[in-house]
Write a protein that holds these residues in place. Structure first.
Motif, PDB file in Angstrom:
ATOM      1  N   ASN A 136      -2.213   7.356   3.562  1.00 27.54           N
ATOM      2  CA  ASN A 136      -2.517   8.352   4.594  1.00 27.54           C
ATOM      3  C   ASN A 136      -2.707   9.764   4.059  1.00 27.54           C
ATOM      4  O   ASN A 136      -3.535  10.508   4.576  1.00 27.54           O
ATOM      5  N   TYR A 137      -1.964  10.145   3.061  1.00 26.58           N
ATOM      6  CA  TYR A 137      -2.027  11.515   2.556  1.00 26.58           C
ATOM      7  C   TYR A 137      -3.354  11.796   1.860  1.00 26.58           C
ATOM      8  O   TYR A 137      -3.936  12.854   2.032  1.00 26.58           O
ATOM      9  N   TYR A 138      -3.824  10.869   1.092  1.00 23.63           N
ATOM     10  CA  TYR A 138      -5.046  11.085   0.323  1.00 23.63           C
ATOM     11  C   TYR A 138      -6.302  10.566   1.013  1.00 23.63           C
ATOM     12  O   TYR A 138      -7.408  10.833   0.564  1.00 23.63           O
ATOM     13  N   GLY A 139      -6.148   9.806   2.084  1.00 23.91           N
ATOM     14  CA  GLY A 139      -7.308   9.319   2.822  1.00 23.91           C
ATOM     15  C   GLY A 139      -8.236   8.480   1.975  1.00 23.91           C
ATOM     16  O   GLY A 139      -7.796   7.584   1.263  1.00 23.91           O
ATOM     17  N   ASP A 140      -9.506   8.794   2.020  1.00 21.68           N
ATOM     18  CA  ASP A 140     -10.524   7.998   1.324  1.00 21.68           C
ATOM     19  C   ASP A 140     -10.674   8.349  -0.152  1.00 21.68           C
ATOM     20  O   ASP A 140     -11.467   7.727  -0.853  1.00 21.68           O
ATOM     21  N   THR A 141      -9.926   9.340  -0.642  1.00 29.68           N
ATOM     22  CA  THR A 141     -10.091   9.739  -2.040  1.00 29.68           C
ATOM     23  C   THR A 141      -9.266   8.894  -3.004  1.00 29.68           C
ATOM     24  O   THR A 141      -9.512   8.920  -4.192  1.00 29.68           O
ATOM     25  N   VAL A 142      -8.288   8.147  -2.490  1.00 30.38           N
ATOM     26  CA  VAL A 142      -7.445   7.296  -3.324  1.00 30.38           C
ATOM     27  C   VAL A 142      -7.424   5.895  -2.740  1.00 30.38           C
ATOM     28  O   VAL A 142      -7.279   5.709  -1.535  1.00 30.38           O
ATOM     29  N   VAL A 143      -7.594   4.924  -3.585  1.00 29.85           N
ATOM     30  CA  VAL A 143      -7.503   3.523  -3.169  1.00 29.85           C
ATOM     31  C   VAL A 143      -6.250   2.945  -3.809  1.00 29.85           C
ATOM     32  O   VAL A 143      -6.127   2.917  -5.035  1.00 29.85           O
ATOM     33  N   ALA A 144      -5.316   2.517  -2.981  1.00 36.43           N
ATOM     34  CA  ALA A 144      -4.067   1.944  -3.493  1.00 36.43           C
ATOM     35  C   ALA A 144      -4.251   0.445  -3.690  1.00 36.43           C
ATOM     36  O   ALA A 144      -4.740  -0.250  -2.801  1.00 36.43           O
ATOM     37  N   ILE A 145      -3.870  -0.028  -4.858  1.00 36.40           N
ATOM     38  CA  ILE A 145      -3.949  -1.461  -5.152  1.00 36.40           C
ATOM     39  C   ILE A 145      -2.564  -1.904  -5.619  1.00 36.40           C
ATOM     40  O   ILE A 145      -2.272  -1.918  -6.816  1.00 36.40           O
ATOM     41  N   PRO A 146      -1.690  -2.225  -4.656  1.00 37.09           N
ATOM     42  CA  PRO A 146      -0.336  -2.636  -5.048  1.00 37.09           C
ATOM     43  C   PRO A 146      -0.341  -4.033  -5.661  1.00 37.09           C
ATOM     44  O   PRO A 146      -1.089  -4.907  -5.237  1.00 37.09           O
ATOM     45  N   GLY A 147       0.479  -4.216  -6.645  1.00 40.87           N
ATOM     46  CA  GLY A 147       0.589  -5.523  -7.278  1.00 40.87           C
ATOM     47  C   GLY A 147       1.550  -6.418  -6.517  1.00 40.87           C
ATOM     48  O   GLY A 147       2.459  -5.945  -5.842  1.00 40.87           O
ATOM     49  N   ALA A 148       1.343  -7.697  -6.601  1.00 41.40           N
ATOM     50  CA  ALA A 148       2.230  -8.669  -5.964  1.00 41.40           C
ATOM     51  C   ALA A 148       2.147  -9.975  -6.733  1.00 41.40           C
ATOM     52  O   ALA A 148       1.058 -10.464  -7.014  1.00 41.40           O
ATOM     53  N   SER A 149       3.298 -10.521  -7.069  1.00 39.78           N
ATOM     54  CA  SER A 149       3.305 -11.816  -7.743  1.00 39.78           C
ATOM     55  C   SER A 149       3.808 -12.927  -6.823  1.00 39.78           C
ATOM     56  O   SER A 149       3.763 -14.088  -7.185  1.00 39.78           O
ATOM     57  N   LYS A 150       4.255 -12.522  -5.629  1.00 42.15           N
ATOM     58  CA  LYS A 150       4.749 -13.491  -4.643  1.00 42.15           C
ATOM     59  C   LYS A 150       4.175 -13.142  -3.279  1.00 42.15           C
ATOM     60  O   LYS A 150       3.924 -11.964  -2.978  1.00 42.15           O
ATOM     61  N   PRO A 151       3.965 -14.138  -2.439  1.00 39.77           N
ATOM     62  CA  PRO A 151       3.376 -13.881  -1.112  1.00 39.77           C
ATOM     63  C   PRO A 151       4.137 -12.839  -0.285  1.00 39.77           C
ATOM     64  O   PRO A 151       3.515 -11.994   0.358  1.00 39.77           O
ATOM     65  N   HIS A 152       5.468 -12.862  -0.321  1.00 45.04           N
ATOM     66  CA  HIS A 152       6.213 -11.905   0.504  1.00 45.04           C
ATOM     67  C   HIS A 152       5.998 -10.464   0.038  1.00 45.04           C
ATOM     68  O   HIS A 152       6.045  -9.533   0.837  1.00 45.04           O
ATOM     69  N   GLN A 153       5.711 -10.277  -1.248  1.00 45.05           N
ATOM     70  CA  GLN A 153       5.420  -8.931  -1.745  1.00 45.05           C
ATOM     71  C   GLN A 153       4.098  -8.425  -1.184  1.00 45.05           C
ATOM     72  O   GLN A 153       3.977  -7.261  -0.798  1.00 45.05           O
ATOM     73  N   ALA A 154       3.123  -9.303  -1.116  1.00 43.98           N
ATOM     74  CA  ALA A 154       1.831  -8.934  -0.539  1.00 43.98           C
ATOM     75  C   ALA A 154       1.981  -8.634   0.952  1.00 43.98           C
ATOM     76  O   ALA A 154       1.378  -7.678   1.462  1.00 43.98           O
ATOM     77  N   GLU A 155       2.797  -9.415   1.642  1.00 47.25           N
ATOM     78  CA  GLU A 155       3.036  -9.190   3.069  1.00 47.25           C
ATOM     79  C   GLU A 155       3.715  -7.834   3.298  1.00 47.25           C
ATOM     80  O   GLU A 155       3.356  -7.102   4.222  1.00 47.25           O
ATOM     81  N   GLN A 156       4.690  -7.494   2.453  1.00 47.10           N
ATOM     82  CA  GLN A 156       5.378  -6.211   2.587  1.00 47.10           C
ATOM     83  C   GLN A 156       4.421  -5.046   2.336  1.00 47.10           C
ATOM     84  O   GLN A 156       4.456  -4.045   3.049  1.00 47.10           O
ATOM     85  N   SER A 157       3.580  -5.192   1.354  1.00 44.07           N
ATOM     86  CA  SER A 157       2.603  -4.129   1.073  1.00 44.07           C
ATOM     87  C   SER A 157       1.617  -3.990   2.225  1.00 44.07           C
ATOM     88  O   SER A 157       1.283  -2.874   2.627  1.00 44.07           O
ATOM     89  N   ALA A 158       1.162  -5.100   2.769  1.00 43.52           N
ATOM     90  CA  ALA A 158       0.224  -5.054   3.889  1.00 43.52           C
ATOM     91  C   ALA A 158       0.870  -4.406   5.111  1.00 43.52           C
ATOM     92  O   ALA A 158       0.210  -3.672   5.856  1.00 43.52           O
ATOM     93  N   ALA A 159       2.168  -4.631   5.315  1.00 39.53           N
ATOM     94  CA  ALA A 159       2.877  -4.047   6.459  1.00 39.53           C
ATOM     95  C   ALA A 159       2.921  -2.525   6.376  1.00 39.53           C
ATOM     96  O   ALA A 159       3.059  -1.850   7.400  1.00 39.53           O
ATOM     97  N   ALA A 160       2.780  -1.982   5.187  1.00 44.92           N
ATOM     98  CA  ALA A 160       2.777  -0.523   5.028  1.00 44.92           C
ATOM     99  C   ALA A 160       1.621   0.117   5.776  1.00 44.92           C
ATOM    100  O   ALA A 160       1.706   1.282   6.185  1.00 44.92           O
TER     101      ALA A 160
END
Length: 69
Positions: free
Chosen positions: A22-46
């Protein structure tokens, strides 16, 4: 970060990711890493965390003070 994460019933990692998105808007693309499905779910919930302007500014200031920005 702890207070904001408590207010949103989210982890500190989720709040940090929500701030980054939210702070950087379209100027930054966040690509969080995940090695387990629940990690991807937590990142998506953000993406559902709506930080106020005050929260965004507070986290930005804390980042500046710590040398992050």
């Amino acid at each position: 970060m702890r207070a904001v994460s408590k207010a949103h019933d989210a982890s500190i990692s989720q709040v940090a990711l929500a701030w980054l998105i939210n702070y950087y808007g379209d100027t930054v693309v966040a690509i969080p890493g995940a090695s387990k499905p629940h990690q991807a779910e937590q990142s998506a919930a953000a993406m559902n965390i709506e930080l106020s302007k005050t929260e965004l500014a507070g986290i930005a200031e804390a980042s500046r003070r710590s040398g992050g920005l």
